[in-house]
Design an enzyme around this catalytic site. Structure first.
Site, PDB file in Angstrom:
ATOM      1  CB  CYS B  88      -0.998  -0.038   1.160  1.00 42.80           C
ATOM      2  SG  CYS B  88      -2.361   1.137   0.938  1.00 42.80           S
ATOM      3  CG  HIS B 196      -4.030  -3.537   2.318  1.00 45.17           C
ATOM      4  ND1 HIS B 196      -3.177  -3.096   3.298  1.00 45.17           N
ATOM      5  CD2 HIS B 196      -4.593  -2.423   1.787  1.00 45.17           C
ATOM      6  CE1 HIS B 196      -3.233  -1.778   3.378  1.00 45.17           C
ATOM      7  NE2 HIS B 196      -4.085  -1.344   2.463  1.00 45.17           N
ATOM      8  CD  GLU B 198      -1.985  -6.232   4.824  1.00 41.85           C
ATOM      9  OE1 GLU B 198      -1.575  -6.526   3.681  1.00 41.85           O
ATOM     10  OE2 GLU B 198      -2.132  -5.060   5.209  1.00 41.85           O
TER      11      GLU B 198
END
Lengths: 257, 216
Positions: B88, B196, B198
């Site tokens: 990001c 993202h 994650e």
């Protein structure tokens, strides 16, 4: 292409889910983390926890829930309820929330939205807008912001308020029709559309879902970017997958990985 | 293998930490995932991850506020050739400059500027928030085994700015949002995702595992 988001919402009180997930056999249907894992596996696009814990002393249990959820679910998590200070937001983000929803604190002090967005970034500040229709039948639609679960009027025009918080740095609006909440007769489409068309940030439609068609209406007619629902999913009336297939059958883009 | 996720006060690294641990164990690669603000640990790591949320200038300021961190990252990448992943705003920091609010210098590892996304369709909302598919421009180890294109897997985005590269060869994948938006960049041992990983469930864990396997 960006997909329409389907977001289940869990009410959490003192670290326990109020209306627990009943569509799968969980060891403990009251554990928010187990419910979160079930929704993660079911293909939810995001998850929302609404903390309705009355006392501030029990905040620790919420932090623990958020933290354990973030360890187990690799999907975006929004947490709202009782967020009053910059410190509250910081604690939730540090516990593992991706976005924090603020409501009454923003109504009482609009500048709180600006400070929160400046501090943590627009991407993690959701402003919850609880609105009720106040116009008489036959006159042009008008909605106002209500606090305290829809009981307390504020006299603030909902559309103006939404535009104001968007300009101050809200990254998203969680719009709940307090007229429709819990009724299962569908979102207030006129309200949803009025707000979604008035702001450039995404709007999540909430309040009143009773069928999958309501979700289609929320996106197609209400111009929402996402639909939030609770009981329709928790009690196994419909799965996330069914919701997405319904949206897709109506020409709306969804994520089914 | 030691993976250092850099903690410089930009947001929560809990889920990034756990996602890397999960990907490392599920893929059988294993490894020691640490979250650290210690430049020495970054310098000695086998792989380095730079997350980041919020505004470009704030992230740059935060990174500069950790004494010796930029020097340690530079040494790990440019002298030791360690694989590096920016996420990001951590990816945006790889650019020459960020143009969010003010002009802020980036690391200059991947040529280009970070500019506002301006969808041609004005009905499209900003931030670009939610799940989108990737259009792969060229093969890259980070996308190995990940279905891309219209029917591919989805990545989770939330951003209003993106890296506009100086040369197209650094762009591995884009996403469509009223125009082309940079999603994945790479140059040498340096890579970055606007989305993202994650938070991107299946795609995210697969990409993280690919990063752990990557031998540029």
């Amino acid at each position: 292409m960006l997909k329409v988001r389907v977001i289940p919402c869990l009410d959490v009180k003192d670290g326990r889910v109020v209306k627990g997930v009943q569509f799968v056999d969980l060891r403990d249907a009251g554990d928010p983390v187990e419910s979160a894992i079930a929704y993660d596996a079911a293909g939810a696009d995001e998850l929302c926890f609404l903390d309705i814990t009355a006392s501030h002393e029990n905040r620790g249990t919420l932090m623990d829930v958020v933290s354990r959820t973030a360890e187990a679910c690799f999907m975006p998590l929004t947490v709202g309820g009782g967020v009053r200070t910059i410190e509250d937001i910081r604690n939730l983000l540090l516990a593992g929330a991706d976005k924090v929803s603020i409501m009454t604190a923003a109504v009482n002090d609009r500048d709180f939205v600006r400070r929160a967005a400046e501090k943590f970034g627009t991407q993690c500040i959701v402003v919850a807008v609880d609105a009720k229709k106040v116009s008489e039948a036959g006159s042009p639609d008008r909605w106002e912001i209500f606090t305290h679960g829809g009981r307390k009027p504020t006299g603030i025009d909902a559309i103006q308020y939404a535009q104001e918080v968007a300009a101050l740095g809200a990254g998203e609006i969680l719009l709940t029709s307090m007229d429709r909440d819990g009724t299962k007769i569908g979102y207030d489409i006129a309200l949803t559309r009025a707000i979604a068309d008035a702001v450039t940030i995404p709007v999540i439609a909430s309040g009143g879902v009773g069928s999958l068609d309501h979700m289609v209406e929320g996106i197609r007619d209400g111009h929402a970017s996402a639909v939030l629902a609770a009981s329709i999913f928790h009690f196994g009336e419909h799965t996330i997958r069914e919701a997405k297939e319904k949206l897709r059958a109506n020409g709306l883009p969804v994520r089914i990985d | 293998m030691k993976v250092a996720i850099i903690d410089y006060g930009s947001g929560n690294l809990h889920s990034a930490h756990k996602a890397f641990e999960r990907a490392a164990s599920e893929s059988g690669i294993g490894g020691d995932i640490i979250v650290t603000s210690d430049p020495e640990l970054v310098r000695s790591a086998d792989r380095v991850v730079l997350p980041g949320v919020g505004a470009f200038a704030d992230c740059r300021r935060g990174l500069d506020a950790v004494p010796g961190m930029v020097a340690a990252m530079t040494e790990a990448v440019h002298e030791k050739g360690r694989p590096f992943l920016g996420i990001c705003v951590g990816m945006q920091l790889l650019a020459d400059r960020g143009l969010e609010h003010t002009t802020t210098p980036g690391l200059g590892w991947i040529g280009g500027d970070v500019v506002e996304i301006k969808p041609q369709d004005h009905a499209l909302k900003i931030p670009h928030m939610g799940w989108n598919t990737l259009d792969q421009g060229r093969d890259h180890a980070l996308l190995a085994g990940i279905p891309t294109g219209t029917d591919g897997w989805h990545a989770y985005f939330v951003h209003s700015f993106h890296l506009q590269p100086a040369t197209p060869d650094t762009v591995i994948a884009t996403t469509q949002y009223g125009g082309s938006v940079t999603a994945l960049v790479a140059k040498g041992t340096v890579a970055g995702t606007q989305f993202h990983p994650e938070k991107s469930q299946k795609l995210g864990l697969a990409l993280i595992a690919n990063f752990l396997r990557w031998r540029p």
